[in-house]
Write an enzyme that holds these catalytic residues in place. Structure first.
Site, PDB file in Angstrom:
ATOM      1  N   LYS A  22       3.783   3.434  25.093  1.00  0.00           N
ATOM      2  CA  LYS A  22       2.829   2.343  25.332  1.00  0.00           C
ATOM      3  C   LYS A  22       3.574   1.032  25.563  1.00  0.00           C
ATOM      4  O   LYS A  22       3.317   0.314  26.524  1.00  0.00           O
ATOM      5  CB  LYS A  22       1.902   2.191  24.138  1.00  0.00           C
ATOM      6  CG  LYS A  22       1.120   0.871  24.106  1.00  0.00           C
ATOM      7  CD  LYS A  22       0.212   0.739  22.912  1.00  0.00           C
ATOM      8  CE  LYS A  22       0.851   0.133  21.710  1.00  0.00           C
ATOM      9  NZ  LYS A  22       0.940  -1.329  21.712  1.00  0.00           N
ATOM     10  N   ASN A  23       4.538   0.733  24.690  1.00  0.00           N
ATOM     11  CA  ASN A  23       5.196  -0.577  24.751  1.00  0.00           C
ATOM     12  C   ASN A  23       6.251  -0.665  25.850  1.00  0.00           C
ATOM     13  O   ASN A  23       6.860  -1.713  26.036  1.00  0.00           O
ATOM     14  CB  ASN A  23       5.794  -0.933  23.383  1.00  0.00           C
ATOM     15  CG  ASN A  23       4.699  -1.176  22.363  1.00  0.00           C
ATOM     16  OD1 ASN A  23       3.528  -1.291  22.725  1.00  0.00           O
ATOM     17  ND2 ASN A  23       5.067  -1.210  21.100  1.00  0.00           N
ATOM     18  N   CYS A 121      -2.945  -6.716  17.591  1.00  0.00           N
ATOM     19  CA  CYS A 121      -3.154  -6.255  16.216  1.00  0.00           C
ATOM     20  C   CYS A 121      -3.159  -7.438  15.243  1.00  0.00           C
ATOM     21  O   CYS A 121      -2.408  -8.388  15.396  1.00  0.00           O
ATOM     22  CB  CYS A 121      -2.019  -5.306  15.817  1.00  0.00           C
ATOM     23  SG  CYS A 121      -2.190  -3.711  16.572  1.00  0.00           S
ATOM     24  N   ARG A 126       0.330 -14.447  15.973  1.00  0.00           N
ATOM     25  CA  ARG A 126       1.141 -13.923  17.083  1.00  0.00           C
ATOM     26  C   ARG A 126       1.434 -15.070  18.056  1.00  0.00           C
ATOM     27  O   ARG A 126       0.906 -15.144  19.142  1.00  0.00           O
ATOM     28  CB  ARG A 126       0.392 -12.785  17.789  1.00  0.00           C
ATOM     29  CG  ARG A 126      -0.089 -11.657  16.905  1.00  0.00           C
ATOM     30  CD  ARG A 126       1.019 -10.810  16.301  1.00  0.00           C
ATOM     31  NE  ARG A 126       1.777 -10.033  17.256  1.00  0.00           N
ATOM     32  CZ  ARG A 126       1.413  -8.842  17.719  1.00  0.00           C
ATOM     33  NH1 ARG A 126       0.252  -8.353  17.353  1.00  0.00           N
ATOM     34  NH2 ARG A 126       2.173  -8.171  18.562  1.00  0.00           N
ATOM     35  N   ASP A 309       7.113  -1.194  13.451  1.00  0.00           N
ATOM     36  CA  ASP A 309       5.982  -0.337  13.847  1.00  0.00           C
ATOM     37  C   ASP A 309       5.977   0.996  13.121  1.00  0.00           C
ATOM     38  O   ASP A 309       5.037   1.777  13.275  1.00  0.00           O
ATOM     39  CB  ASP A 309       5.999  -0.090  15.360  1.00  0.00           C
ATOM     40  CG  ASP A 309       5.683  -1.343  16.140  1.00  0.00           C
ATOM     41  OD1 ASP A 309       5.852  -1.341  17.367  1.00  0.00           O
ATOM     42  OD2 ASP A 309       5.280  -2.341  15.513  1.00  0.00           O
ATOM     43  N   ARG A 401      -5.753   2.969  20.743  1.00  0.00           N
ATOM     44  CA  ARG A 401      -5.078   2.059  21.686  1.00  0.00           C
ATOM     45  C   ARG A 401      -3.649   2.524  21.931  1.00  0.00           C
ATOM     46  O   ARG A 401      -3.068   2.243  22.966  1.00  0.00           O
ATOM     47  CB  ARG A 401      -5.018   0.644  21.092  1.00  0.00           C
ATOM     48  CG  ARG A 401      -6.276  -0.159  21.146  1.00  0.00           C
ATOM     49  CD  ARG A 401      -6.011  -1.557  20.657  1.00  0.00           C
ATOM     50  NE  ARG A 401      -4.817  -2.125  21.283  1.00  0.00           N
ATOM     51  CZ  ARG A 401      -4.058  -3.068  20.724  1.00  0.00           C
ATOM     52  NH1 ARG A 401      -4.362  -3.524  19.534  1.00  0.00           N
ATOM     53  NH2 ARG A 401      -3.005  -3.543  21.357  1.00  0.00           N
TER      54      ARG A 401
END
Ligand code: EPZ
Length: 422
Positions: A22-23, A121, A126, A309, A401
């Site tokens: 995903k990232n 998230c 952030r 993570d 997600r």
């Protein structure tokens, strides 16, 4: 609201394929805006964040086609020839952190961009100050008013940037802005995550001249234009780590295929320290555990340190460890929301600021728990599989997600997990 119903305890046993990261895929998708030529991206995970990024690209004028392909993941075609809008709609910006990755490419392509603050998230504030400072250094004029950020330039120019913190997103945004700037850009104290190297590889496949990704000094030599590219996304190292911990937590034996063992070295080292047997193949990792894990201390750090993570998942393992472990979260300010939910399952955890002290208990009990962020949610699912009794995991949209077919993959490993709507 969607939920998972899980009956435990079950051992996770068998083989599972990791999806594309995903990232990694999200900045790569944003980077397609930098060229006027078609790009094809393979092994794209079908996740909500990928759909949102596709919607953003289409709103800007790109043609995007998601193709279900064979078992080896899905492919995506982006035709960015008609990027006509410089504005990312607020309702899309707010859905995920990665929407901020459009700033660099739109500034480089159109000379202007209008965004609102990104979502993401709930793991602490952030900020995007490092992103904005880097873009200003490249020659952008940035104004922030009424919740919007407008950046404009009459042409980006290469420069030297020293990041206060090795921010993954800021490194990626600056790299993307710099590839079409006049002259050379040096990024010091750059993030070293594998997703940075992945972005460098994609940019260079389009004809950019980027060097140094994976180290703390990245050099970008500006070029006039970029061409087409075809690219396959690297495996998701956090999904791999999540299944590794799942095997250890449930006392099972799981072989993960389509992975890069190098990318999960820190997780491998910690699981071995906790007593699990970890065997590395060329593109596979097998984790086997028979006994109760040993309590170990963990401190999250930028790559190649232990990934933030993976902090919720390793905390789940420590909940049933033999002894007391200290977990220090150095990356995000409040990334312990899952601790409260683990306590509902019988865990003994005390948190103080960025430190959590976990006193291991012999086993957890099933409970009804709430998900508030992606990785905390995945950790709660693993705990539910290991716990005695039934667990109900609420608000699983956070999890979906970032984990493709999560319940399907876990059922394939023997978990009793079903998805249901309330
Ligand atoms: C990326 O987020 C990942 N997301 C995160 O994964 C991951 O946790 C994080 O990197 C760290 O590895 C994506 O790649 C889409 P950062 P990012 O900028 O880029 C502070 C997941 O679960 N900071 O490296 O937002 C920030 O507050 C997600 O997949 C500033 O102060 O992370 C944080 O404390 C969660 N100013 C620290 O740096 C800035 O301008 C690390 O943030 C930017 C960041």
């Amino acid at each position: 609201m969607e939920r998972y119903i899980i009956a435990g305890p079950r051992k996770l046993v068998g083989k599972v394929r990791a999806s594309g990261a995903k990232n990694a895929v999200l900045p790569v998708m944003a980077a397609t805006v930098l060229t006027r030529h078609c790009c094809i991206i393979h092994d794209v995970p079908y996740l909500k964040d990928v759909y949102v990024m596709s919607d953003i690209l289409q709103t800007l004028g790109c043609a995007v086609e998601l193709m279900k392909s064979s078992t080896e993941g899905n492919s995506l075609i982006v035709d960015p020839i008609r990027v006509v809008s410089h504005e990312v709609p607020e309702e899309l910006m707010r859905q995920m952190r990665s929407s901020i990755f459009l700033m660099g490419p739109l500034l480089a392509r159109l000379g202007r961009v209008k965004v609102s603050y990104p979502g993401g998230c709930a793991i602490g504030p952030r900020p995007i100050d490092l992103h904005l400072r880097g873009l200003r250094a490249l020659g952008a004029t940035i104004t922030e008013r009424a919740g919007y950020i407008v950046a404009e330039t009459d042409g980006l120019r290469g420069c030297e940037i020293h990041l206060d913190f090795p921010s993954v997103g800021a490194t990626e945004n600056i790299m993307m802005a710099a590839v079409l700037a006049k002259g050379t850009t040096i990024i010091r104290n750059a993030a070293k995550e594998p997703e940075i190297t992945e972005l460098q590889n994609f940019l260079n496949a389009m004809g950019a001249k980027v060097k140094g990704a994976g180290t703390d000094l990245i050099r970008v030599e500006g070029v006039d234009e970029l061409g087409p590219a075809e690219h396959t996304v690297i495996p998701d190292r956090i999904e791999v780590g999540t299944f590794m911990v799942g095997a250890a937590l449930t006392g099972g034996c799981v072989e993960i295929i389509n992975c890069i063992p190098e990318h999960v070295q820190a997780v491998t080292a910690k699981l071995r320290e906790a007593g699990a047997k970890v065997t590395e193949g060329k593109s596979t990792i097998t984790v086997e555990a028979n006994d109760r894990p040993l309590a170990i201390d963990i401190k999250t750090l930028p790559y190649p340190g232990f990934p933030t993570d993976m902090q919720p998942q390793i905390m789940a393992l420590m909940c049933i460890a033999n002894g007391t472990s200290v977990i220090t979260e150095t990356i995000f300010e409040s990334r312990f929301k899952h601790a409260e939910e683990f306590r509902r399952m019988g865990a003994k955890i005390r948190t103080e600021g960025r430190v959590a002290v976990v006193k291991g208990v012999p086993s957890l009990s099933g409970a009804s728990v709430e998900v508030s962020d992606l990785r905390g949610g995945a950790a709660l699912v693993l705990a539910g599989i290991a716990a005695e009794g039934v667990s109900v995991i609420e608000d699983i949209h956070h999890i979906e997600r970032g984990y493709e077919k999560f319940d399907e993959k876990l059922r394939g490993l023997g978990a009793a997990i079903e998805r249901s709507s309330r």
